[in-house]
Design a protein around this motif. Structure first.
Motif, PDB file in Angstrom:
ATOM      1  N   TRP A 177       0.836  -1.200   0.000  1.00  0.00           N
ATOM      2  CA  TRP A 177       0.000   0.000   0.000  1.00  0.00           C
ATOM      3  C   TRP A 177       0.872   1.252   0.000  1.00  0.00           C
ATOM      4  O   TRP A 177       1.893   1.295   0.702  1.00  0.00           O
ATOM      5  CB  TRP A 177      -0.930   0.003   1.215  1.00  0.00           C
ATOM      6  N   PRO A 178       0.490   2.285  -0.748  1.00  0.00           N
ATOM      7  CA  PRO A 178       1.263   3.527  -0.819  1.00  0.00           C
ATOM      8  C   PRO A 178       0.982   4.425   0.387  1.00  0.00           C
ATOM      9  O   PRO A 178       0.168   5.344   0.334  1.00  0.00           O
ATOM     10  CB  PRO A 178       0.776   4.166  -2.125  1.00  0.00           C
ATOM     11  N   VAL A 179       1.647   4.131   1.497  1.00  0.00           N
ATOM     12  CA  VAL A 179       1.374   4.823   2.755  1.00  0.00           C
ATOM     13  C   VAL A 179       2.385   5.939   2.994  1.00  0.00           C
ATOM     14  O   VAL A 179       3.585   5.757   2.796  1.00  0.00           O
ATOM     15  CB  VAL A 179       1.419   3.844   3.944  1.00  0.00           C
ATOM     16  N   THR A 180       1.896   7.092   3.421  1.00  0.00           N
ATOM     17  CA  THR A 180       2.748   8.208   3.811  1.00  0.00           C
ATOM     18  C   THR A 180       2.344   8.665   5.206  1.00  0.00           C
ATOM     19  O   THR A 180       1.180   8.985   5.454  1.00  0.00           O
ATOM     20  CB  THR A 180       2.618   9.395   2.837  1.00  0.00           C
ATOM     21  N   SER A 181       3.300   8.676   6.128  1.00  0.00           N
ATOM     22  CA  SER A 181       3.049   9.188   7.476  1.00  0.00           C
ATOM     23  C   SER A 181       3.343  10.684   7.502  1.00  0.00           C
ATOM     24  O   SER A 181       4.373  11.123   6.983  1.00  0.00           O
ATOM     25  CB  SER A 181       3.936   8.471   8.501  1.00  0.00           C
ATOM     26  N   VAL A 182       2.448  11.450   8.101  1.00  0.00           N
ATOM     27  CA  VAL A 182       2.601  12.897   8.176  1.00  0.00           C
ATOM     28  C   VAL A 182       2.532  13.333   9.634  1.00  0.00           C
ATOM     29  O   VAL A 182       1.533  13.085  10.312  1.00  0.00           O
ATOM     30  CB  VAL A 182       1.511  13.622   7.364  1.00  0.00           C
ATOM     31  N   GLU A 183       3.589  13.965  10.119  1.00  0.00           N
ATOM     32  CA  GLU A 183       3.662  14.443  11.495  1.00  0.00           C
ATOM     33  C   GLU A 183       2.851  15.725  11.646  1.00  0.00           C
ATOM     34  O   GLU A 183       2.976  16.658  10.845  1.00  0.00           O
ATOM     35  CB  GLU A 183       5.133  14.690  11.861  1.00  0.00           C
ATOM     36  N   THR A 184       2.009  15.787  12.675  1.00  0.00           N
ATOM     37  CA  THR A 184       1.102  16.923  12.833  1.00  0.00           C
ATOM     38  C   THR A 184       1.323  17.718  14.119  1.00  0.00           C
ATOM     39  O   THR A 184       0.631  18.714  14.345  1.00  0.00           O
ATOM     40  CB  THR A 184      -0.368  16.452  12.827  1.00  0.00           C
TER      41      THR A 184
END
Length: 212
Positions: A177-184
């Motif tokens: 799966w094309p997963v991107t983690s984004v820090e918020t």
């Protein structure tokens, strides 16, 4: 998982309660729509009867019962709402998807492999965004707005969800799966959304190149 790709783009948002998921998804949707793109915004659980049972029934349904409800609602929503929009070439932005099931059903003791079996055949997103953040910061936001489910009302929810999402990201990537983690934690919602919009446009460009 379904391998046939449709003209539209499916972008999903997952992450711990209080991380800013719904706000970010809304800003991304509005930005894409303002750019002239055909966009459909939705959420899981859905607003159909199955979805409402899952959304408002976390104190009643647990374990496999809730896992089956969430999976059934997802399959129904895909067939009746999401896939038709994707066939029309629309970009679909979905607030929560399979990653949330891996985490929340995992917190209920349902093994990840069972969650995958229940969700067999679901459409793989073109871009799966998982929002992350400092558990203490997330917990403060969550307590300020109030929990929407028994999971969010649990005292140790933010730390548990954050830990489980780290595992879920690894699991999704292992399955392609094309997963991107984004820090918020430190970023403003508009800044975070702008970065994600850039990722969406990149995914659209890649998809257009692959399917001329």
């Amino acid at each position: 998982m379904s391998t046939t790709r449709l003209p539209g783009l499916l972008v999903t948002f997952d992450g711990p309660g209080g991380v800013g998921k719904s706000t970010t998804a809304r800003i991304v949707t509005e930005t894409l729509a303002n750019s002239g793109l055909s966009v459909h915004s939705t959420a899981q659980p859905s607003r159909a009867r199955l979805g409402e049972l899952a959304r408002h029934g976390t104190d009643t349904y647990r374990g496999m019962a809730l896992a089956c409800l969430c999976a059934a609602d997802r399959h129904h929503q895909l067939e009746t709402e999401i896939l038709p929009a994707l066939r029309e070439g629309t970009a679909v932005v979905c607030d929560r998807y399979v990653a949330s099931s891996l985490v929340l059903q995992g917190l209920d003791g349902v093994p990840a492999e069972v969650v995958w079996q229940l969700n067999h055949g679901v459409y793989r997103p073109d871009l799966a965004i998982v929002l992350t953040g400092d558990p203490q910061v997330i917990n403060a936001r969550l307590r300020a707005r109030g929990g929407h489910s028994r999971f969010e009302r649990a005292a140790d929810n933010s730390l548990l969800e954050t830990t489980h999402y780290i595992r879920a990201v690894d699991t999704l990537r292992e399955r392609g799966w094309p997963v991107t983690s984004v820090e918020t934690t430190a970023g403003l919602p508009a800044t975070i959304a702008a970065a994600i919009v850039s990722l969406v446009h990149h995914a659209m460009t890649e998809k257009s190149a692959a399917c001329p």
